[in-house]
Design an enzyme around this catalytic site. Structure first.
Site, mmCIF file in Angstrom:
data_model
loop_
_atom_site.group_PDB
_atom_site.id
_atom_site.type_symbol
_atom_site.label_atom_id
_atom_site.label_comp_id
_atom_site.label_asym_id
_atom_site.label_seq_id
_atom_site.Cartn_x
_atom_site.Cartn_y
_atom_site.Cartn_z
ATOM 1 N N CYS A 2 -17.548 -39.122 13.086
ATOM 2 C CA CYS A 2 -17.491 -38.053 14.075
ATOM 3 C C CYS A 2 -16.975 -38.601 15.410
ATOM 4 C CB CYS A 2 -18.821 -37.388 14.337
ATOM 5 S SG CYS A 2 -19.727 -36.959 12.853
ATOM 6 N N ARG A 27 -11.461 -39.658 13.454
ATOM 7 C CA ARG A 27 -12.849 -40.015 13.152
ATOM 8 C C ARG A 27 -13.556 -38.985 12.263
ATOM 9 N NH1 ARG A 27 -14.823 -43.966 16.301
ATOM 10 N NH2 ARG A 27 -16.928 -43.258 15.860
ATOM 11 N N TRP A 74 -17.406 -35.452 10.761
ATOM 12 C CA TRP A 74 -17.210 -35.948 9.398
ATOM 13 C C TRP A 74 -18.572 -35.840 8.755
ATOM 14 C CZ3 TRP A 74 -18.861 -40.354 6.515
ATOM 15 C CH2 TRP A 74 -18.117 -40.589 5.338
ATOM 16 N N ASN A 98 -22.953 -38.649 16.848
ATOM 17 C CA ASN A 98 -22.196 -39.409 15.865
ATOM 18 C C ASN A 98 -23.136 -40.472 15.319
ATOM 19 O OD1 ASN A 98 -20.375 -41.138 14.573
ATOM 20 N ND2 ASN A 98 -19.786 -42.117 16.494
ATOM 21 N N GLY A 99 -23.246 -40.550 13.989
ATOM 22 C CA GLY A 99 -24.142 -41.542 13.399
ATOM 23 C C GLY A 99 -25.056 -40.891 12.379
ATOM 24 N N GLU A 481 -3.844 -52.906 -2.348
ATOM 25 C CA GLU A 481 -3.558 -52.127 -1.147
ATOM 26 C C GLU A 481 -2.599 -50.975 -1.465
ATOM 27 O OE1 GLU A 481 -4.895 -51.781 1.567
ATOM 28 O OE2 GLU A 481 -3.416 -50.900 2.890
ATOM 29 N N LYS A 485 -3.472 -47.023 -0.977
ATOM 30 C CA LYS A 485 -2.652 -46.086 -0.202
ATOM 31 C C LYS A 485 -2.348 -44.842 -1.024
ATOM 32 C CE LYS A 485 -3.332 -47.477 2.658
ATOM 33 N NZ LYS A 485 -4.027 -48.303 3.525
ATOM 34 N N GLU A 488 -5.504 -42.671 -1.563
ATOM 35 C CA GLU A 488 -6.006 -42.068 -0.318
ATOM 36 C C GLU A 488 -5.225 -40.834 0.090
ATOM 37 O OE1 GLU A 488 -7.661 -45.239 2.907
ATOM 38 O OE2 GLU A 488 -5.586 -45.512 2.333
ATOM 39 N N HIS A 504 -6.602 -57.030 -21.058
ATOM 40 C CA HIS A 504 -8.046 -57.038 -21.307
ATOM 41 C C HIS A 504 -8.674 -55.663 -21.105
ATOM 42 C CE1 HIS A 504 -7.982 -61.305 -21.906
ATOM 43 N NE2 HIS A 504 -7.364 -61.470 -20.749
ATOM 44 N N LYS A 604 -11.107 -42.343 9.635
ATOM 45 C CA LYS A 604 -10.522 -43.644 9.914
ATOM 46 C C LYS A 604 -11.553 -44.690 10.291
ATOM 47 C CE LYS A 604 -6.621 -45.854 11.720
ATOM 48 N NZ LYS A 604 -6.246 -46.211 10.361
HETATM 49 C C1 G6P Z 1 -11.982 -46.684 6.668
HETATM 50 C C2 G6P Z 1 -10.511 -46.446 6.854
HETATM 51 C C3 G6P Z 1 -9.716 -47.591 6.224
HETATM 52 C C4 G6P Z 1 -10.169 -48.914 6.789
HETATM 53 C C5 G6P Z 1 -11.674 -49.110 6.629
HETATM 54 C C6 G6P Z 1 -12.166 -50.320 7.402
HETATM 55 O O1 G6P Z 1 -12.309 -46.547 5.326
HETATM 56 O O2 G6P Z 1 -10.121 -45.215 6.292
HETATM 57 O O3 G6P Z 1 -8.346 -47.403 6.498
HETATM 58 O O4 G6P Z 1 -9.483 -49.940 6.146
HETATM 59 O O5 G6P Z 1 -12.365 -47.973 7.145
HETATM 60 O O6 G6P Z 1 -11.966 -50.089 8.777
HETATM 61 P P1 G6P Z 1 -11.834 -51.210 9.875
HETATM 62 O O7 G6P Z 1 -11.643 -50.463 11.161
HETATM 63 O O8 G6P Z 1 -13.118 -51.985 9.853
HETATM 64 O O9 G6P Z 1 -10.682 -52.064 9.520
#
Ligand code: G6P
Length: 609
Positions: A2, A27, A74, A98-99, A481, A485, A488, A504, A604
């Site tokens: 949030c 956020r 969120w 937030n939290g 990665e 992507k 996501e 395997h 994020k």
């Molecule tokens: C969230 C974001 C990711 C990010 C992860 C860790 O899940 O969506 O993109 O890699 O948090 O975030 P940080 O700010 O600790 O790299």
């Protein structure tokens, strides 16, 4: 997570709050709301969905007022709907939060027993009711907030107003970020500097446990014991332009294309003609690194993948043992910490709850020291680390991380080189690796030029439901990665495997509907990878191979789609090969019409557990 914005000003604040929320949407974006005090009344608007939905409702029936609080959510407790959207009101009090309050269920029962009626399923409404009770009992707003936060378990950043105290907002933080924006004759609260940069570049970063009171005239910070404390005002280097999307269709695309610049900035004044410059990790950094006998790397999400690449580098070039672990696991188990181990936290935001908690936990476990690799200078992770190396990616708005990852790799490459050099890596090899790293921005630039071919490739994914990604060695985390992507932002189920593991289990999934994406740098493992690709071909799988220009690929090995890349050397190849995978995910998502910058259910900066 949030996002929070609040203001105490002479002018009408609702438009400022809405602009701040838009900068904070990364956020969370499942509902939004704001409340403004005016003539002894709380005026509130809330709506499910993005900030623009709430803005439309506000504009249909705007209200004036110079004191207000606002929120983009969120969901944690309670589904995303209007009733659960913040601000929450209890009597004369309105609050945004937030939290997560971990003891909210018992607090809620106690409040119910005392006659409180709740209108939402949130933990936040419990805080509102507790503050209201304290004010009804005779406390002022600040005293009431102080009294209530003592009884809260979990994490919070809050901003609260009371109908009885016009012109005043009280904030508090513990385990979630909050800072103060200092304007001329006006003050603000925000979850980060991006939310406030349109109104001021002068910020006060609050410490854990701080309570703050803002009015037009001043911002006063108090410790948890209620005594005033001094916190410095700092000038943020963030520019308002850095958070604009410019000519790009999405922030993610803009951020992918910013990578050559961001990586060059991260290396600037750190990598010289003769190698890594002295003390780029902070004062005393080189002495501390010289004593390191092993490394533990802790991170989440994309940052964790960067850590996995670094394990290959540090073990190969510095011959130090490296363990990499996701923070949410590390924090709750008894990790063995051999003497002389360095703790490395990698985080774009520096506020990820699990990473921060792991770092605090590490203090108890007897490390040689802590190093933060982070993109936000004033973040909690950076403030609490002994050594720091900032990635200079600039603000990353797209929820799917791109330039943060490649700049983390650049920073970790510097760390690997420094550790290797101190442990006797020979001159010629060191010079070669440094030269490769110097050339990384250019190599990324060349990889970006593949975009038109990747758009064509992306078409193949439109009807797909699944995809496999394969890599070997340091390219395995790159495959991870790439698959992260894709899932996501395109919502295609994607998994990554070290190519040798295919047989395997996952090979059972391969048929003509399963695209298999492989990353094939030139190197000792190429022939092994080619054999793995043959296994896929033989089962009719559709291969998409990103191969180094220098990698000999006969037609047979590469049947399907072959894209050639100039990887610029084995050391930097993971960073270079990441770029086409980012572009692939981006264009698949665009073609599938998803919300690229704000994919469903994600956020994020994850400041909750
Ligand atoms: C969230 C974001 C990711 C990010 C992860 C860790 O899940 O969506 O993109 O890699 O948090 O975030 P940080 O700010 O600790 O790299």
């Amino acid at each position: 997570m949030c996002g929070i914005v609040a203001a105490a000003a002479q002018r009408d604040v609702a438009p400022l709050l809405i602009a701040g929320l838009k900068a904070l949407e990364y956020r969370g974006y499942d509902s939004a709301g704001l409340a403004v005090l005016q003539d002894g009344e709380i005026h509130r608007v809330r709506a499910k969905g993005k900030v623009r939905e709430m803005e439309a409702e506000y504009l249909a029936a705007p209200f004036p007022g110079g004191t207000g609080i606002a929120h983009t959510r969120w969901a944690t407790h309670g589904v995303p709907n209007e009733a659960n959207a913040h601000p929450h009101v209890a009597g004369r009090v309105a609050i945004v939060h937030n939290g997560i309050i971990e003891n909210y269920a018992s607090l809620r029962e106690e409040l119910k027993a005392r006659g409180h009626v709740f209108t939402s399923e949130t933990d936040t409404e419990v805080i509102a009711a507790l503050i209201e009770e304290r004010i009804a009992g005779g406390l002022g707003l600040r005293e009431a907030v102080l009294a209530v936060v003592h009884g809260l378990e979990g994490a919070y950043a809050i901003a609260v107003v009371s109908r009885d105290e016009p012109g005043r907002v009280v904030g508090a933080r513990r385990g979630a970020p909050l800072l103060v924006g200092v304007g001329i004759g006006e003050h603000f609260l925000g979850s980060d500097a991006q939310a406030l940069i349109q109104v001021t570049n002068r910020m006060i970063y609050l410490d854990e446990g701080d309570v703050v009171e803002i009015t037009r005239e001043r911002a006063q910070v108090f410790g948890l014991d209620g005594r005033p404390v001094e916190r410095a005002v700092r000038e943020s280097e963030l520019s308002a332009d850095a958070v604009e999307r410019g000519e790009y269709r999405h922030y993610m695309q803009k951020e992918i294309f910013e990578q050559p610049r961001a990586v060059a900035d991260t290396l600037e004044s750190r990598l010289g003609a003769n190698g890594v410059l002295p003390n780029v990790f902070g004062v005393g950094g080189d002495e501390l690194l010289a004593k390191v006998r092993g490394v533990h790397i802790i991170a989440c999400g994309t940052s964790y993948h960067a850590g996995m690449v670094a394990k290959y580098w540090i073990e190969e070039y510095a011959h130090l043992p490296v363990a990499v672990e996701v923070a949410s696991e590390y924090r709750y188990r008894e990790a063995v910490v051999p003497e002389g181990t360095l703790f490395v936290a990698i985080s774009q935001s520096g506020e990820t709850a699990d990473t921060l908690a792991a770092m605090r936990e590490s203090r108890r476990r007897g490390y040689l020291g802590t190093l933060a690799i982070c993109n936000v200078p004033e973040s909690s992770v950076v403030r609490e680390a002994d050594l720091k190396l900032m990635t200079r990616a600039g603000p990353e708005i797209g929820v799917a991380s791109t330039k943060a990852f490649t700049t983390q790799l650049a920073a970790l490459a510097l760390l690997s080189l420094q550790l290797a050099r101190q442990r006797g890596l020979d001159d010629a090899r060191y010079a070669d690796l440094c030269a490769q790293l110097q050339a990384l921005p250019g190599a990324i630039e060349r990889a970006l030029a593949l975009e038109p071919q990747i758009v064509e490739l992306a078409e193949h994914f439109i009807p797909r439901h699944h995809a496999l990604f394969l890599g070997r060695g340091a390219q395995f985390p790159v495959a991870l990665e790439g698959s992260l992507k894709l899932k996501e932002i395109s919502y295609i189920h994607a998994e990554a495997y070290p190519a040798g593991e295919l047989k395997h289990g996952p090979l059972a999934l391969v048929d003509e509907d399963m695209p298999v994406v492989a990353v094939a740098p030139n190197g000792p493992l190429l022939d092994k990878l080619k054999s793995n690709l043959q296994e896929v071909r033989a089962r009719g799988g559709e291969l998409i191979v990103f191969a180094d220009n220098a990698a000999p690929m006969d037609g047979n090995a590469a049947r399907g789609h072959l894209l050639r890349i100039d990887a610029g050397g084995e050391f930097i190849a993971p960073a270079v090969f990441t770029v086409p995978l980012q572009l692939l995910a981006y264009h698949v998502a665009v073609l599938r019409g998803t919300d690229v910058d704000q994919p469903r259910n994600l956020a994020k900066s994850v400041t909750v557990e």
